[in-house]
Motif scaffolding. Structure first.
Motif, PDB file in Angstrom:
ATOM      1  N   ASN A 110     -23.392  -0.594  10.789  1.00  8.23           N
ATOM      2  CA  ASN A 110     -23.967   0.098  11.945  1.00  8.23           C
ATOM      3  C   ASN A 110     -25.473  -0.102  12.016  1.00  8.23           C
ATOM      4  N   ALA A 164     -19.454   0.373   6.497  1.00  2.94           N
ATOM      5  CA  ALA A 164     -19.607   0.751   7.902  1.00  2.94           C
ATOM      6  C   ALA A 164     -21.022   1.262   8.186  1.00  2.94           C
ATOM      7  N   LEU A 192     -25.893  -3.549  13.314  1.00  6.60           N
ATOM      8  CA  LEU A 192     -25.601  -3.586  14.750  1.00  6.60           C
ATOM      9  C   LEU A 192     -26.779  -3.056  15.568  1.00  6.60           C
ATOM     10  N   ASP A 219     -19.733 -12.048  21.365  1.00  7.27           N
ATOM     11  CA  ASP A 219     -19.269 -11.614  20.044  1.00  7.27           C
ATOM     12  C   ASP A 219     -20.416 -11.714  19.034  1.00  7.27           C
ATOM     13  N   THR A 246     -20.070 -10.500  15.831  1.00  9.93           N
ATOM     14  CA  THR A 246     -19.468 -10.247  14.522  1.00  9.93           C
ATOM     15  C   THR A 246     -20.103 -11.110  13.432  1.00  9.93           C
ATOM     16  N   ALA A 303     -19.755  -7.491  21.653  1.00 15.84           N
ATOM     17  CA  ALA A 303     -18.529  -7.027  21.003  1.00 15.84           C
ATOM     18  C   ALA A 303     -18.595  -7.363  19.521  1.00 15.84           C
ATOM     19  N   VAL A 304     -17.884  -6.560  18.721  1.00 14.28           N
ATOM     20  CA  VAL A 304     -17.823  -6.801  17.285  1.00 14.28           C
ATOM     21  C   VAL A 304     -16.392  -6.564  16.797  1.00 14.28           C
ATOM     22  N   ASN A 305     -15.937  -7.440  15.914  1.00 15.02           N
ATOM     23  CA  ASN A 305     -14.614  -7.325  15.298  1.00 15.02           C
ATOM     24  C   ASN A 305     -14.810  -6.669  13.933  1.00 15.02           C
ATOM     25  N   VAL A 306     -14.474  -5.405  13.848  1.00 16.13           N
ATOM     26  CA  VAL A 306     -14.745  -4.614  12.645  1.00 16.13           C
ATOM     27  C   VAL A 306     -13.946  -5.124  11.440  1.00 16.13           C
ATOM     28  N   GLN A 366     -16.566  -2.041  20.068  1.00 12.55           N
ATOM     29  CA  GLN A 366     -15.866  -2.291  18.807  1.00 12.55           C
ATOM     30  C   GLN A 366     -14.426  -2.700  19.091  1.00 12.55           C
ATOM     31  N   ASP A 367     -13.998  -3.820  18.550  1.00  9.79           N
ATOM     32  CA  ASP A 367     -12.626  -4.318  18.640  1.00  9.79           C
ATOM     33  C   ASP A 367     -12.039  -4.303  20.055  1.00  9.79           C
TER      34      ASP A 367
END
Length: 175
Positions: free
Chosen positions: A135, A131, A138, A162, A164, A37-40, A152-153
């Motif tokens: 990407n 972004a 990522l 995570d 992030t 997961a990633v917190n944008v 995402q989020d």
């Protein structure tokens, strides 16, 4: 003969039960699927690239923001002066100054709208650059860690999945 048929049905039933117990993992999604997961917003707020972008935008728009603020203050002062002086000034002068103030206020509102639109557009452009780089980061992280899916989020993500902070580190390492 009836005994043979019933024993076949019992055997069939046992096989069906055994299959029902052992087959679901075979039909279930691959147990080896790796998810992250990633917190944008955190990436957009905490990476050096995002901070530099924010500073760039502030510097780019500071002059216009100050001009708008000064114009608003001038209009406010002129309106206060008109309120104080309106009782002693001729009707024609008062009406003329009210029109001038209304015109100045409309012009100020137009400038504020343009400023907001321009700032939002530039902010969008800068975020798109970040972004794009995020990407790429990522994808590299997914390849390195053999991650199949990056969400995402998400509403909730275990800190173990995570990535992030790793994305932020990757962005910070870019020149």
């Amino acid at each position: 003969m009836k005994l043979r048929q019933s024993s076949k049905w019992i055997q069939f039933g046992l096989i069906a039960i055994a299959s029902a117990i052992t087959l679901p993992p075979a039909f279930a999604q691959d147990a080896g699927t790796r998810v992250a997961a990633v917190n944008v917003e955190k990436v957009f707020n905490e990476s050096n690239m995002a901070k530099a972008s924010q500073t760039k935008l502030q510097n780019e728009f500071m002059k216009r923001q100050n001009e708008i603020r000064e114009s608003a203050q001038k209009i406010k002062s002129a309106a206060e002066k008109l309120d104080r002086d309106s009782a002693v000034m001729p009707e024609a002068d008062r009406v003329r100054r009210q029109r001038e103030l209304a015109d100045q206020d409309r012009e100020l509102q137009r400038k504020q709208r343009e400023y907001t639109e321009d700032l939002n557009q530039r902010n969008f452009e800068e975020r798109a650059k970040i972004a794009e780089k995020a990407n790429q980061a990522l994808k590299q992280i997914a390849d390195q860690r053999k991650i199949d899916v990056i969400i995402q989020d998400p509403a909730y993500a275990n800190p173990k999945v995570d990535v992030t902070d790793d994305v932020i580190k990757a962005l910070n390492s870019l020149k």
